[in-house]
Design a protein around this motif. Structure first.
Motif, PDB file in Angstrom:
ATOM      1  N   LEU A 111     -12.248   0.768  -8.859  1.00 16.93           N
ATOM      2  CA  LEU A 111     -11.180   1.216  -7.964  1.00 16.93           C
ATOM      3  C   LEU A 111     -10.357   0.032  -7.458  1.00 16.93           C
ATOM      4  CD1 LEU A 111     -13.051   3.956  -5.883  1.00 16.93           C
ATOM      5  CD2 LEU A 111     -11.269   4.314  -7.608  1.00 16.93           C
ATOM      6  N   ILE A 112     -11.020  -1.078  -7.185  1.00 16.02           N
ATOM      7  CA  ILE A 112     -10.290  -2.276  -6.759  1.00 16.02           C
ATOM      8  C   ILE A 112      -9.401  -2.777  -7.892  1.00 16.02           C
ATOM      9  CG2 ILE A 112     -10.526  -4.676  -6.020  1.00 16.02           C
ATOM     10  CD1 ILE A 112     -13.060  -3.886  -4.539  1.00 16.02           C
ATOM     11  N   ASP A 113      -9.904  -2.706  -9.126  1.00 16.39           N
ATOM     12  CA  ASP A 113      -9.074  -3.086 -10.280  1.00 16.39           C
ATOM     13  C   ASP A 113      -7.804  -2.235 -10.320  1.00 16.39           C
ATOM     14  OD1 ASP A 113     -10.949  -4.961 -11.050  1.00 16.39           O
ATOM     15  OD2 ASP A 113     -11.897  -3.653 -12.549  1.00 16.39           O
ATOM     16  N   GLU A 114      -7.970  -0.917 -10.086  1.00 13.89           N
ATOM     17  CA  GLU A 114      -6.809  -0.022 -10.101  1.00 13.89           C
ATOM     18  C   GLU A 114      -5.843  -0.341  -8.963  1.00 13.89           C
ATOM     19  OE1 GLU A 114      -8.289   3.938  -9.975  1.00 13.89           O
ATOM     20  OE2 GLU A 114      -9.406   3.775 -11.867  1.00 13.89           O
ATOM     21  N   ALA A 115      -6.373  -0.846  -7.846  1.00 10.57           N
ATOM     22  CA  ALA A 115      -5.522  -1.173  -6.701  1.00 10.57           C
ATOM     23  C   ALA A 115      -4.584  -2.334  -6.991  1.00 10.57           C
ATOM     24  CB  ALA A 115      -6.389  -1.505  -5.478  1.00 10.57           C
ATOM     25  N   GLN A 116      -4.838  -3.057  -8.085  1.00 13.50           N
ATOM     26  CA  GLN A 116      -3.969  -4.170  -8.459  1.00 13.50           C
ATOM     27  C   GLN A 116      -2.628  -3.685  -9.014  1.00 13.50           C
ATOM     28  OE1 GLN A 116      -4.649  -7.604  -8.558  1.00 13.50           O
ATOM     29  NE2 GLN A 116      -6.808  -7.651  -8.028  1.00 13.50           N
ATOM     30  N   ALA A 117      -2.537  -2.417  -9.394  1.00 14.74           N
ATOM     31  CA  ALA A 117      -1.358  -1.936 -10.117  1.00 14.74           C
ATOM     32  C   ALA A 117      -0.039  -2.166  -9.367  1.00 14.74           C
ATOM     33  CB  ALA A 117      -1.521  -0.467 -10.482  1.00 14.74           C
ATOM     34  N   PRO A 118       0.082  -1.812  -8.076  1.00 19.07           N
ATOM     35  CA  PRO A 118       1.364  -2.051  -7.388  1.00 19.07           C
ATOM     36  C   PRO A 118       1.735  -3.536  -7.340  1.00 19.07           C
ATOM     37  CG  PRO A 118       0.033  -0.495  -6.147  1.00 19.07           C
ATOM     38  CD  PRO A 118      -0.853  -1.070  -7.201  1.00 19.07           C
ATOM     39  N   LEU A 170      -4.904   4.844  -2.581  1.00 19.84           N
ATOM     40  CA  LEU A 170      -5.500   4.343  -1.343  1.00 19.84           C
ATOM     41  C   LEU A 170      -6.471   5.345  -0.719  1.00 19.84           C
ATOM     42  CD1 LEU A 170      -5.766   2.327   0.990  1.00 19.84           C
ATOM     43  CD2 LEU A 170      -3.688   3.338   1.975  1.00 19.84           C
ATOM     44  N   SER A 171      -6.054   6.586  -0.572  1.00 18.79           N
ATOM     45  CA  SER A 171      -6.915   7.589   0.076  1.00 18.79           C
ATOM     46  C   SER A 171      -8.200   7.807  -0.713  1.00 18.79           C
ATOM     47  CB  SER A 171      -6.156   8.907   0.242  1.00 18.79           C
ATOM     48  OG  SER A 171      -5.074   8.756   1.138  1.00 18.79           O
ATOM     49  N   ALA A 172      -8.107   7.785  -2.033  1.00 22.64           N
ATOM     50  CA  ALA A 172      -9.302   7.953  -2.866  1.00 22.64           C
ATOM     51  C   ALA A 172     -10.274   6.793  -2.662  1.00 22.64           C
ATOM     52  CB  ALA A 172      -8.915   8.083  -4.333  1.00 22.64           C
ATOM     53  N   ARG A 173      -9.740   5.578  -2.524  1.00 26.67           N
ATOM     54  CA  ARG A 173     -10.625   4.427  -2.298  1.00 26.67           C
ATOM     55  C   ARG A 173     -11.300   4.534  -0.933  1.00 26.67           C
ATOM     56  NH1 ARG A 173      -6.186   1.808  -4.196  1.00 26.67           N
ATOM     57  NH2 ARG A 173      -5.801   0.580  -2.321  1.00 26.67           N
ATOM     58  N   ARG A 174     -10.551   4.973   0.075  1.00 28.25           N
ATOM     59  CA  ARG A 174     -11.149   5.119   1.407  1.00 28.25           C
ATOM     60  C   ARG A 174     -12.292   6.134   1.354  1.00 28.25           C
ATOM     61  NH1 ARG A 174     -10.875   8.752   5.016  1.00 28.25           N
ATOM     62  NH2 ARG A 174      -9.115   9.824   4.018  1.00 28.25           N
ATOM     63  N   ARG A 175     -12.083   7.250   0.662  1.00 27.79           N
ATOM     64  CA  ARG A 175     -13.135   8.259   0.562  1.00 27.79           C
ATOM     65  C   ARG A 175     -14.350   7.723  -0.196  1.00 27.79           C
ATOM     66  NH1 ARG A 175      -8.557  11.523  -0.455  1.00 27.79           N
ATOM     67  NH2 ARG A 175      -8.969  11.472  -2.706  1.00 27.79           N
ATOM     68  N   LEU A 205       0.819  -1.217   0.000  1.00 28.68           N
ATOM     69  CA  LEU A 205       0.000   0.000   0.000  1.00 28.68           C
ATOM     70  C   LEU A 205       0.850   1.262   0.000  1.00 28.68           C
ATOM     71  CD1 LEU A 205      -2.757  -1.062   2.544  1.00 28.68           C
ATOM     72  CD2 LEU A 205      -3.047  -0.722   0.083  1.00 28.68           C
ATOM     73  N   ALA A 206       2.078   1.155   0.510  1.00 32.68           N
ATOM     74  CA  ALA A 206       2.960   2.326   0.532  1.00 32.68           C
ATOM     75  C   ALA A 206       3.315   2.799  -0.872  1.00 32.68           C
ATOM     76  CB  ALA A 206       4.226   2.008   1.316  1.00 32.68           C
ATOM     77  N   THR A 207       3.129   1.936  -1.866  1.00 36.14           N
ATOM     78  CA  THR A 207       3.396   2.312  -3.261  1.00 36.14           C
ATOM     79  C   THR A 207       2.104   2.580  -4.029  1.00 36.14           C
ATOM     80  OG1 THR A 207       3.376   0.005  -4.048  1.00 36.14           O
ATOM     81  CG2 THR A 207       5.457   0.867  -3.213  1.00 36.14           C
ATOM     82  N   ASP A 208       0.982   2.654  -3.314  1.00 41.07           N
ATOM     83  CA  ASP A 208      -0.341   2.760  -3.933  1.00 41.07           C
ATOM     84  C   ASP A 208      -0.877   4.184  -3.766  1.00 41.07           C
ATOM     85  OD1 ASP A 208      -2.957   2.575  -4.741  1.00 41.07           O
ATOM     86  OD2 ASP A 208      -3.452   0.841  -3.498  1.00 41.07           O
ATOM     87  N   ALA A 209      -0.846   4.943  -4.836  1.00 40.17           N
ATOM     88  CA  ALA A 209      -1.264   6.344  -4.770  1.00 40.17           C
ATOM     89  C   ALA A 209      -2.775   6.500  -4.655  1.00 40.17           C
ATOM     90  CB  ALA A 209      -0.776   7.089  -6.012  1.00 40.17           C
ATOM     91  N   ASP A 262      -8.706  -8.493   0.368  1.00 42.83           N
ATOM     92  CA  ASP A 262      -8.222  -7.492   1.321  1.00 42.83           C
ATOM     93  C   ASP A 262      -8.868  -6.136   1.058  1.00 42.83           C
ATOM     94  OD1 ASP A 262      -6.580  -9.248   2.692  1.00 42.83           O
ATOM     95  OD2 ASP A 262      -4.785  -8.750   1.527  1.00 42.83           O
ATOM     96  N   GLU A 263      -8.997  -5.777  -0.211  1.00 40.41           N
ATOM     97  CA  GLU A 263      -9.612  -4.499  -0.548  1.00 40.41           C
ATOM     98  C   GLU A 263     -11.088  -4.466  -0.133  1.00 40.41           C
ATOM     99  OE1 GLU A 263      -8.645  -1.519  -1.826  1.00 40.41           O
ATOM    100  OE2 GLU A 263      -6.617  -2.218  -1.411  1.00 40.41           O
ATOM    101  N   LEU A 264     -11.778  -5.578  -0.304  1.00 33.95           N
ATOM    102  CA  LEU A 264     -13.171  -5.633   0.121  1.00 33.95           C
ATOM    103  C   LEU A 264     -13.283  -5.522   1.642  1.00 33.95           C
ATOM    104  CD1 LEU A 264     -14.581  -8.377  -2.271  1.00 33.95           C
ATOM    105  CD2 LEU A 264     -15.254  -5.974  -2.199  1.00 33.95           C
ATOM    106  N   ARG A 265     -12.388  -6.185   2.358  1.00 35.38           N
ATOM    107  CA  ARG A 265     -12.408  -6.075   3.822  1.00 35.38           C
ATOM    108  C   ARG A 265     -12.142  -4.639   4.260  1.00 35.38           C
ATOM    109  NH1 ARG A 265      -9.540 -11.044   3.148  1.00 35.38           N
ATOM    110  NH2 ARG A 265     -10.822 -12.814   3.802  1.00 35.38           N
ATOM    111  N   PHE A 266     -11.179  -4.011   3.588  1.00 36.41           N
ATOM    112  CA  PHE A 266     -10.879  -2.603   3.884  1.00 36.41           C
ATOM    113  C   PHE A 266     -12.107  -1.734   3.640  1.00 36.41           C
ATOM    114  CE2 PHE A 266      -9.457   1.342   1.593  1.00 36.41           C
ATOM    115  CZ  PHE A 266      -9.180   2.089   2.728  1.00 36.41           C
ATOM    116  N   GLY A 267     -12.785  -1.964   2.523  1.00 31.48           N
ATOM    117  CA  GLY A 267     -13.971  -1.182   2.210  1.00 31.48           C
ATOM    118  C   GLY A 267     -15.092  -1.408   3.210  1.00 31.48           C
ATOM    119  N   LEU A 268     -15.331  -2.658   3.582  1.00 28.30           N
ATOM    120  CA  LEU A 268     -16.383  -2.957   4.550  1.00 28.30           C
ATOM    121  C   LEU A 268     -16.054  -2.348   5.909  1.00 28.30           C
ATOM    122  CD1 LEU A 268     -17.164  -6.682   3.643  1.00 28.30           C
ATOM    123  CD2 LEU A 268     -18.392  -4.628   2.922  1.00 28.30           C
TER     124      LEU A 268
END
Length: 366
Positions: free
Chosen positions: A256-263, A225-230, A219-223, A306-312
């Motif tokens: 957004l989850i698809d984009e999170a795959q990039a890192p 993350l904050s947008a997904r949280r919002r 996640l430290a390389t994922d620009a 993991d992204e779904l858990r984060f979102g929930l």
């Protein structure tokens, strides 16, 4: 199975970490096991007088794999060469086994049994590590039981498991169980700060990592993350009770989850290139490439979960704040319960869009 597998549980993520000549001499084998002082204390003492089998139990990303390699290094020998090779999983007396598919099958359990029966090559003992033991099929568990109970005197078996299912309890009872808890947020923050992560984004990263150091590093390389949280936090404000709005919302979040795959994709591409370099020097590595491809697919599935858990979790926090403010508290409690049920469903690999659509249709609006 392979003895050249990158660690997907601990702090080493790149295939390059396991290639010849990469690792430096190892003085303190426990230095890389971070955020687990109790486990390190237990294993340091155990290395002096080891018993025949251990079970490291805890969630992904808590350092079980790294600790297993450190334990192997401590058991194999005191010289830096042996420890370096053991830490990298390349010592001839360290054997690492991992299911190629979603479950550990009997044929893979038989490989562990066969490996345990072989004599050490260099060291006084050999260490056999079985990763993802929680996926073992009942027949594989039964097959391993006798070897776990009474392995050859020169073998130490280490099982790595995210949980201990009921049908694994007999094997677990024959092992020394070492618990690995989620790494405390302060430790995750300290690790990332030491590695130069921008402090402006640390809070979001630490919250999303949920004690998983390897996920925190990704996640430290994922620009984004904050947008997904919002985006997840804004879900209640977008709900209007209509199916069309829910469908649009699910499409947006899944994109957004698809984009999170990039890192992760970038890291996996680097590993593929590393392996291509090895193949250029040593020839085709069919089994290693097959295992790497299977691991990459598994990592992609786990990242989505993991992204779904984060979102929930982000959504649940939103409704908890509503409860604290005294606004529609009963509806907020019901929403949190529905989110908890959806979270539990992730263990069964549900249809992602259907899960989200059903959930959002059941949630109250702000």
């Amino acid at each position: 199975m392979s003895d050249l597998l990158p660690a997907d549980d601990g702090q080493s993520d790149s295939l390059g970490d396991l290639l010849p000549g990469i690792a430096d001499a190892v003085d303190d084998v426990w230095a890389e096991v971070e955020g687990q002082p109790q486990a390190v204390e237990i294993l340091t003492a155990a290395a002096a007088q080891p018993v025949h089998s251990y079970l490291f139990s805890g969630p992904r990303g808590t350092g079980k794999r790294t600790a297993a390699m450190a334990f192997a290094a401590a058991l194999i020998g005191a010289d830096s060469r042996s420890r370096r090779l053991a830490m990298a999983g390349r010592h001839p007396d360290v054997s690492i086994h991992e299911p190629e598919g979603r479950t550990l099958r009997v044929v893979e359990a038989d490989e562990i049994i066969f490996e345990a029966s072989r004599s050490p090559v260099e060291a006084p003992r050999k260490v056999i590590v079985c990763d993802r033991f929680h996926t073992a099929e009942p027949e594989a568990v039964a097959s391993l039981l006798k070897t776990i109970e009474e392995p050859p005197p020169t073998a130490v078996i280490v099982l790595l498991s995210e949980e201990i299912p009921p049908d694994h309890s007999t094997v677990a009872s024959r092992c020394v169980i070492v618990d690995f808890n989620p790494v405390p947020d302060d430790d995750v923050r300290r690790i990332l700060d030491r590695e130069g992560v921008d402090p402006m984004g640390l809070d979001d990263i630490v919250a999303a990592a949920a004690g998983d150091v390897s996920r925190a590093r990704l996640l430290a390389t994922d620009a984004g993350l904050s947008a997904r949280r919002r985006a997840w936090a804004a879900v209640p404000n977008r709900l209007d009770g209509t199916g069309s709005t829910v469908a649009s919302l699910v499409d947006d979040l899944r994109a957004l989850i698809d984009e999170a795959q990039a890192p992760l994709t970038a890291r996996q591409q680097a590993e593929s290139e590393d392996l291509a370099g090895v193949e250029a020097e040593l020839g085709a590595q069919a089994r290693l490439r097959r295992e790497m491809d299977a691991r990459h697919r598994r990592e992609q599935r786990l990242l989505r979960a993991d992204e779904l858990r984060f979102g929930l979790a982000t959504l649940a926090d939103s409704y908890r704040r509503q409860m604290a403010d005294g606004r529609h508290a009963e509806e907020a409690v019901e929403a949190v319960n529905r989110l908890r049920d959806a979270h539990a469903c992730l263990m069964r690999n549900p249809n992602e869009p259907l899960l989200l659509q059903a959930l959002f249709l059941s949630l109250p609006r702000h």
